[in-house]
Structure formats: structure tokens, C-alpha cells
Design an enzyme around this catalytic site. Structure first.
Site, PDB file in Angstrom:
ATOM      1  N   HIS A  63     -58.632 -10.159   4.550  1.00 55.35           N
ATOM      2  CA  HIS A  63     -59.738  -9.642   5.365  1.00 55.35           C
ATOM      3  C   HIS A  63     -60.297 -10.668   6.335  1.00 55.35           C
ATOM      4  O   HIS A  63     -61.510 -10.758   6.540  1.00 55.35           O
ATOM      5  CB  HIS A  63     -60.860  -9.112   4.465  1.00 55.35           C
ATOM      6  CG  HIS A  63     -60.513  -7.895   3.677  1.00 55.35           C
ATOM      7  ND1 HIS A  63     -59.565  -6.977   4.060  1.00 55.35           N
ATOM      8  CD2 HIS A  63     -60.980  -7.446   2.474  1.00 55.35           C
ATOM      9  CE1 HIS A  63     -59.465  -6.017   3.155  1.00 55.35           C
ATOM     10  NE2 HIS A  63     -60.315  -6.260   2.174  1.00 55.35           N
ATOM     11  N   HIS A  87     -65.101  -1.226   5.628  1.00 56.63           N
ATOM     12  CA  HIS A  87     -64.805  -1.291   4.189  1.00 56.63           C
ATOM     13  C   HIS A  87     -65.908  -0.621   3.358  1.00 56.63           C
ATOM     14  O   HIS A  87     -66.256  -1.096   2.281  1.00 56.63           O
ATOM     15  CB  HIS A  87     -64.659  -2.758   3.787  1.00 56.63           C
ATOM     16  CG  HIS A  87     -63.823  -2.978   2.564  1.00 56.63           C
ATOM     17  ND1 HIS A  87     -64.169  -2.514   1.330  1.00 56.63           N
ATOM     18  CD2 HIS A  87     -62.639  -3.623   2.384  1.00 56.63           C
ATOM     19  CE1 HIS A  87     -63.273  -2.872   0.435  1.00 56.63           C
ATOM     20  NE2 HIS A  87     -62.324  -3.541   1.053  1.00 56.63           N
ATOM     21  N   GLU A  93     -60.102   2.906   4.140  1.00 57.55           N
ATOM     22  CA  GLU A  93     -60.064   1.895   5.211  1.00 57.55           C
ATOM     23  C   GLU A  93     -58.952   2.212   6.224  1.00 57.55           C
ATOM     24  O   GLU A  93     -57.805   1.787   6.066  1.00 57.55           O
ATOM     25  CB  GLU A  93     -59.839   0.501   4.607  1.00 57.55           C
ATOM     26  CG  GLU A  93     -60.837   0.089   3.536  1.00 57.55           C
ATOM     27  CD  GLU A  93     -60.279  -0.988   2.633  1.00 57.55           C
ATOM     28  OE1 GLU A  93     -59.680  -1.953   3.149  1.00 57.55           O
ATOM     29  OE2 GLU A  93     -60.434  -0.877   1.412  1.00 57.55           O
TER      30      GLU A  93
HETATM   31  C1  G6D Z   1     -59.521  -6.413  -3.936  1.00 60.92           C
HETATM   32  O1  G6D Z   1     -57.241  -5.720  -3.612  1.00 60.92           O
HETATM   33  C2  G6D Z   1     -58.593  -5.371  -3.341  1.00 60.92           C
HETATM   34  C3  G6D Z   1     -58.787  -5.262  -1.856  1.00 60.92           C
HETATM   35  O2  G6D Z   1     -58.001  -4.206  -1.338  1.00 60.92           O
HETATM   36  C4  G6D Z   1     -60.264  -5.009  -1.550  1.00 60.92           C
HETATM   37  O3  G6D Z   1     -60.432  -4.934  -0.157  1.00 60.92           O
HETATM   38  C5  G6D Z   1     -61.094  -6.126  -2.143  1.00 60.92           C
HETATM   39  O4  G6D Z   1     -60.880  -6.209  -3.543  1.00 60.92           O
HETATM   40  C6  G6D Z   1     -62.582  -5.888  -1.910  1.00 60.92           C
HETATM   41  O5  G6D Z   1     -59.124  -7.682  -3.526  1.00 60.92           O
END
Ligand code: G6D
Length: 349
Positions: free
Chosen positions: A105, A179, A313
Site C-alpha cells: 500500500h 480501503h 478495493e
Molecule cells: C492485510 O493482506 C491484508 C491486506 O490485503 C489489507 O489491505 C491489510 O491487511 C489491511 O495485510
């Protein structure tokens, strides 16, 4: 239509502002200049009761200390970039690894942790906020000065629309999303296991143990990932399928969308009667059933626990820069990154 600006809090001595958008149906959307975070989406249930349907906090500190991207914009590149590196025009770029051996991210102190400028929007049938931020060349390892504008608008049809726009002065990569964690029960009365989900998607990306794509497209037929006719989320989560178990007994996968602007994603909570329809021009949607949400904090008085929210998302394929078979997320000078997603809230007839 109304828009109200307030001081939400402070970060490093700078004010964080909130904007609350309201339409004539009583629907409210609140967002803040920290990370373009959507803190509240207030919509009626079948009896007209107005309740919040997204996970969030009421103070800056919790968003900085605790939040697993609640309501936030993720970028420059949403999802994981494997091994925290990519190649572009023969040059290797090393990104910070903030998720085991991967870059997640956009890295640490990414778009979700930045203070964005904000301009109010007030047009005939909608109100909104345009957030803007310039990610400097080299920020978190990415090339190019990336100018980003993200607009949230609310109209009288209970539609929250998000438009993402970016330009760059040097070839780079970009893949933006929001998100938000949705829970249609209202004010976290229940988890999302009994929510019904329908997704027009015949393929997902297979993930490996590091939750990054293997490169294989997996047909969903006869698998827990087949949501084409709609089913309860718990039906998928209770499966012994190795891909369900791999991500912590849930869903955390990119779904390739077979249709667009045609109710391609529908989430329903029959108990409250709330219905969310998501339509997008994006190639895929990462659906995350908050399998990892086992944190020692409260969410507005409710103890955080897994399956408290589901993330929808919409985005390009994760780690596409490292998979030649995936549509690339490359943005060159003179090009425009532009995409939009609409979240429409209804109640069951
Ligand atoms: C965990 O694997 C998930 C991700 O997809 C998510 O965006 C994150 O938590 C908040 O890492």
C-alpha cells in the site's frame, strides 16, 4: 445538499480537517484531510434508521497508531509489490518493505498517512471534496513527481463517487484505491459473515503464502470464490480451500471483473435491509474480509475482531509491474491516470 467543514484534530502541529457531505435523504459521508480517510458513511436501514456502515475512528491518534487503512486512500501503488522492488526501463527501484519481504500500500507514511489539501465542491446536484497531494520524486522509492487529485462527491441518489486522477513528470507506476471497510449491519451491531455478496467475476488471482500473486489466473467455478449468483460471505470463509486458508481463513484476493457500470459488485445485509452497489471502470476489485483484524483496540466502543468489515478495493491488478501478463500500472509523462468508482446505497424493497 450540505457540506460542513470542521477541525477533526491535529497531526505534527498541523490541523486535520473533516468535511461532512449530506443529502436530502439524510445520507452523510464524512472524510478527513489525513489520507482522504472516509470516517463515516451514514445511511438508513429498511426502517429509515440512520447508522454508520464503515469502520473508523473519531480521532487522529487512532488513525495513526491503530488503523489498518480504515477508509484510507492507498498509494502510490495499492496492494503488495513483491520483494519490494520493480524494474522500469532497465532501472531497478527498491521500495521500503513494510510487510515482511514485500512493499504494501505504497509503503510506510504513504498516501494514507499524508495531509492532503482540500477544496469543497458544491454543484447543482452534488456536494464533495477534491483532495490533492504531490508525491515528490523518490518518495518511498518511486520515480517522478506525481500530482494526485482525488474527488469524493455525494448526490441525491445516495451515490458516493470517487474519482482518482494523477499525472507525472517522469515515467512511474501508480494504482490507487480506497480501503473502506463496509459493515451494513449499522454501527457494528454484527459482523459481515451473514452479509450476501455478489460479484460478476469468473477469475481471481491465485496468491502465494506471502499474499502476493503467483501470476496464475484461477477460474472460480466450483470454488468458494464463485460469488456470481450471490451468497453469504460465511459460506466462502468456512471453506477448506487452500486459498481461503492461506490468507487467514477468509478472502483477500483480486477478482477480475467481467462487467462494468452494471451492478458488478453487490453487498446486502438482509437483517437491516441495506444494499450497497459498487460500479467501477477498474479491471479488478480486491475483496478483503478483514481476516487479520485481530487487534487490541476498540472501534468506536466495539472490540476489533476479524470479519468486522469487508473491503471492496477497486484497482488495477496488484504487483502488475512484476507480472508481464498483467495489465501494467505504468504512467508516463503526458499521460493521465484517471479512474472512478461509485458506491450506491439502497434499501431492499
Ligand atoms: C492485510 O493482506 C491484508 C491486506 O490485503 C489489507 O489491505 C491489510 O491487511 C489491511 O495485510
Amino acid at each position: 445538499m450540505k457540506i460542513e467543514k470542521k477541525v477533526f484534530g491535529e497531526l505534527n502541529g498541523e490541523k486535520v480537517y473533516s468535511f461532512t457531505l449530506e443529502n436530502r435523504n439524510g445520507m452523510k459521508v464524512s472524510c478527513i484531510t489525513l489520507g482522504c480517510i472516509i470516517t463515516d458513511v451514514i445511511v438508513p436501514d429498511k426502517n429509515g434508521k440512520l447508522e454508520n456502515v464503515v469502520l473508523g475512528f473519531d480521532n487522529v491518534e487512532s488513525y495513526i497508531k491503530d488503523s489498518p487503512y480504515f477508509g484510507a486512500v492507498c498509494g502510490r501503488v495499492a496492494g503488495r509489490i513483491s520483494n519490494g522492488q520493480f524494474e522500469l526501463d532497465g532501472q531497478i527501484y527498491e521500495l521500503p518493505k513494510n510487510d515482511a519481504n514485500n512493499h504494501l500500500h505504497g509503503g510506510p507514511e504513504a498516501f494514507d498517512k499524508k495531509l492532503w489539501d482540500a477544496q469543497e465542491i458544491n454543484v447543482i446536484d452534488a456536494v464533495g471534496v477534491e483532495f490533492s497531494y504531490v508525491s515528490k520524486d523518490g518518495e518511498n522509492g518511486y520515480p517522478g513527481n506525481l500530482s494526485v487529485r482525488i474527488t469524493y462527491t455525494l448526490n441525491e441518489q445516495n451515490e458516493l463517487s470517487i474519482t482518482y486522477h494523477a499525472t507525472t513528470d517522469k515515467k512511474t507506476i501508480v494504482n490507487l484505491t480506497n480501503h473502506s471497510y463496509f459493515n451494513l449491519s449499522g454501527d457494528l451491531k454484527d459482523d459481515i459473515l451473514s452479509h450476501k455478496l455478489q460479484v460478476k467475476s469468473s477469475e481471481i488471482l491465485e496468491l502465494n503464502a506471502n499474499v502476493v500473486p503467483t501470476g496464475k489466473f484461477m477460474n472460480v467455478t466450483n470454488s468458494p470464490f464463485d460469488f456470481n449468483t450471490g451468497k453469504k460471505i460465511e459460506e466462502a470463509i468456512s471453506s477448506t480451500h487452500e486459498q481461503i486458508q492461506l490468507v487467514g481463513q477468509g478472502v483477500d484476493h483480486p477478482f477480475l471483473l467481467d462487467d462494468h457500470q452494471n451492478e458488478e459488485i453487490v453487498l446486502i445485509d438482509e437483517k437491516s435491509g441495506r444494499k450497497l452497489i459498487v460500479e467501477t471502470d477498474q479491471q479488478s476489485v480486491v475483496i478483503y474480509t478483514s481476516n487479520m483484524l485481530e487487534e487490541p483496540f476498540d472501534i468506536r466502543g466495539t472490540k476489533a475482531r476479524r470479519y468486522m468489515g469487508v473491503c471492496l478495493e477497486t484497482q488495477g491488478l496488484p504487483d502488475s509491474i512484476n507480472h508481464p501478463k498483467f495489465s501494467p500500472c505504468i504512467l508516463d509523462t503526458g499521460e493521465e491516470y484517471k479512474t472512478s468508482t461509485t458506491y450506491r446505497f439502497n434499501v431492499l424493497k
